[in-house]
Design a protein around this motif. Sequence first.
Motif, mmCIF file in Angstrom:
data_model
loop_
_atom_site.group_PDB
_atom_site.id
_atom_site.type_symbol
_atom_site.label_atom_id
_atom_site.label_comp_id
_atom_site.label_asym_id
_atom_site.label_seq_id
_atom_site.Cartn_x
_atom_site.Cartn_y
_atom_site.Cartn_z
ATOM 1 N N SER A 127 -6.450 -6.721 0.158
ATOM 2 C CA SER A 127 -7.124 -6.429 1.429
ATOM 3 C C SER A 127 -8.572 -6.902 1.444
ATOM 4 C CB SER A 127 -7.038 -4.933 1.745
ATOM 5 O OG SER A 127 -7.805 -4.195 0.815
ATOM 6 N N TRP A 136 0.823 -1.203 0.000
ATOM 7 C CA TRP A 136 0.000 0.000 0.000
ATOM 8 C C TRP A 136 0.867 1.266 0.000
ATOM 9 C CZ3 TRP A 136 -0.290 3.708 3.886
ATOM 10 C CH2 TRP A 136 -1.316 4.640 3.764
ATOM 11 N N HIS A 193 -4.842 -2.945 -2.391
ATOM 12 C CA HIS A 193 -6.298 -2.845 -2.211
ATOM 13 C C HIS A 193 -6.979 -4.169 -2.572
ATOM 14 C CE1 HIS A 193 -6.634 1.304 -0.996
ATOM 15 N NE2 HIS A 193 -5.783 1.652 -1.952
#
Length: 164
Positions: free
Chosen positions: A107, A94, A104
């Motif tokens: 996650s 990130w 992203h």
Amino acid sequence: MSAVTSAPDRDAGSVPVRGLTVLYDAECALCAHLRDWLVRQPKLVPLELVPAGSDQARRRFPGLDHAATLDEVTVIGDSGQVYQASRAWIVVLWALREHRPLAHRLSTPAGAKLARAAVLAAAKWRGAQWNGQSYRRTDGWRYDPYTGWTHNPPSCSGGACATG
């Protein structure tokens, strides 16, 4: 097992991250390679790379379980956030300009499974480097693939003690 001793809740989840410290095993070839790769990457958030278990790491983060930081990559945010294992790698990605979109995706629930599998594969590769044998470091740390990390500080035999 948590790497941090209990601390008052500072609502770290809502605090912006302006810098990250990555603790890595300086005596691990894979870890050193990844450290060098991270240094070369364009960053959106500054990364400071500090050897895990070092005097600097112990001084800066006295509440951490430093034996655990040698076993699992650990990342500390500038406001005290602590990330370990796959979450640590996701937050490092990130911080990198070219890899934030991947972070992203990782996650998400499906992405988290992929990130965890990648971390486990790296751990398996790392363990295989010692052919199933224990691995000893000069600072007293020893890794055994069956029991994990243990610390036996160097002795002061002969009247000479190493100082840090």
